[in-house]
Scaffold this active site. Structure first.
Site, PDB file in Angstrom:
ATOM      1  N   LYS A   1      46.300  39.350  36.597  1.00  0.00           N
ATOM      2  CA  LYS A   1      46.659  39.484  38.020  1.00  0.00           C
ATOM      3  C   LYS A   1      47.116  38.138  38.574  1.00  0.00           C
ATOM      4  O   LYS A   1      48.182  38.021  39.173  1.00  0.00           O
ATOM      5  CB  LYS A   1      45.459  40.014  38.837  1.00  0.00           C
TER       6      LYS A   1
ATOM      7  N   ARG B   1      38.314  46.307  45.673  1.00  0.00           N
ATOM      8  CA  ARG B   1      37.658  46.538  44.390  1.00  0.00           C
ATOM      9  C   ARG B   1      36.659  47.678  44.458  1.00  0.00           C
ATOM     10  O   ARG B   1      36.012  47.964  43.466  1.00  0.00           O
ATOM     11  CB  ARG B   1      36.894  45.280  44.011  1.00  0.00           C
TER      12      ARG B   1
ATOM     13  N   ARG C   1      40.503  31.087  28.903  1.00  0.00           N
ATOM     14  CA  ARG C   1      41.234  30.663  30.121  1.00  0.00           C
ATOM     15  C   ARG C   1      40.825  29.259  30.554  1.00  0.00           C
ATOM     16  O   ARG C   1      39.671  28.879  30.511  1.00  0.00           O
ATOM     17  CB  ARG C   1      40.957  31.634  31.268  1.00  0.00           C
TER      18      ARG C   1
ATOM     19  N   ARG D   1      36.312  28.241  34.385  1.00  0.00           N
ATOM     20  CA  ARG D   1      35.540  28.922  35.426  1.00  0.00           C
ATOM     21  C   ARG D   1      34.124  29.208  34.944  1.00  0.00           C
ATOM     22  O   ARG D   1      33.937  29.563  33.788  1.00  0.00           O
ATOM     23  CB  ARG D   1      36.241  30.235  35.819  1.00  0.00           C
TER      24      ARG D   1
ATOM     25  N   ARG E   1      31.137  41.677  34.146  1.00  0.00           N
ATOM     26  CA  ARG E   1      32.299  41.897  35.021  1.00  0.00           C
ATOM     27  C   ARG E   1      33.044  43.167  34.611  1.00  0.00           C
ATOM     28  O   ARG E   1      33.539  43.915  35.456  1.00  0.00           O
ATOM     29  CB  ARG E   1      33.225  40.671  34.985  1.00  0.00           C
TER      30      ARG E   1
END
Ligand code: AP5
Ligand code: MG
Length: 239
Positions: A43, A118, A152, A180, A191
């Site tokens: 996203k 969400r 990431r 992160r 998640r």
């Protein structure tokens, strides 16, 4: 304006994008766009191009929450525990955040929501604040997600998103990259659970809504490479 096939628009109404692709002019109205997908779907990676193509600023609830945590605001303190555990932050906090954001001048022409709404409750509240004309769903199988998330890396100076394997950072940037806190294998599983339980049902909610309204829902295969997914989205925006 001549229309054919629901809200599809004939070529005369298209505008040329900076990339040379075409976009239907109804996306330049004051309605908003929702970018929807599981964690790590891409996203944030795809939002930049879509934002340029549609002229709508990216509004990422994840980025806003991380900024609040960094600044140590009351909202950040409340949200941090949920985020670190890979759980959704309560709807009331998120709605407050979005309501305030939508009062800013740059939101008057609609925005590109990234990671919001969400839950169905968030979507219902959103419908009282702004019209959504397009939902872009990026579909990626769970088995691809963990590798994307764990690899990431973020540039804290520019906000650019990299990946150790799929999008390596240039050498002059690599020393300042950060990871992160919620990008661990354990947290990504929580998640994903939250996504399947609380967020995925929203896709059906939007598909149902699209049958009775002008809302357009498009589904994009996000399992290919970054450029491949960009091309698929660009193609859909031009329809
Ligand atoms: P948020 O920051 O929104 O995280 P998320 O939804 O889990 O999504 P990500 O940002 O992890 O993934 P992405 O889809 O943006 O992927 P990206 O482009 O970076 O939310 C964080 C937390 O905040 C939540 O867990 C929750 O606690 C809270 N929160 C936020 N919004 C909320 C809300 N509305 N309600 C309640 N709580 C909320 O890509 C990932 C990696 O993959 C990158 O390294 C990238 O380079 C790579 N990549 C991207 N595309 C590809 C591709 N096609 N091929 C290979 N690699 C790719
Ligand atoms: Mg993101």
């Amino acid at each position: 304006m001549v229309t054919s096939g629901g809200n599809r628009i004939v070529r005369d109404d298209y505008q040329c994008l900076p990339s040379g692709a075409f976009m239907s002019s109804d996306l330049r109205t004051s309605t908003s766009i929702v970018l929807f997908g599981p964690p790590g779907a891409g996203k944030g990676t795809q939002a930049g191009n879509i934002s340029v193509a549609t002229g709508k600023p990216q509004v990422s609830t994840g980025d806003m929450l991380r900024a609040a945590v960094k600044e140590g605001t009351q909202l950040g303190i409340e949200a941090k525990g949920y985020m670190d555990a890979g759980l959704l932050v309560p709807d009331s906090i998120i709605i407050g955040l979005i309501s305030e954001r939508m009062l800013q001048d740059d939101a008057s022409g609609g925005v590109l929501f990234d990671g919001f709404p969400r839950t169905i409750a968030q979507a219902e509240e959103l419908s009282k604040i702004t019209d959504v004309s397009l939902v872009i769903m990026i579909e990626v199988p769970d088995e691809d997600i963990v590798e994307r998330i764990v690899g990431r890396r973020m540039d804290p100076q520019t906000g650019e998103i990299y990946h150790v394997k799929f999008k390596p950072a240039p050498s002059d940037v690599s020393s300042r990259l950060i990871q992160r806190k919620d990008d661990t294998e354990d947290t990504v599983r929580s998640r994903l659970d939250a996504y399947h339980l609380q967020t995925k049902p929203l896709s059906e909610w939007y598909i149902e809504a699209s049958k009775e309204t002008q809302l357009r829902v498009i589904s994009v295969d996000g399992s290919g490479g970054i450029d491949q997914v960009s091309e698929l989205i660009e193609k859909e925006l031009g329809r």
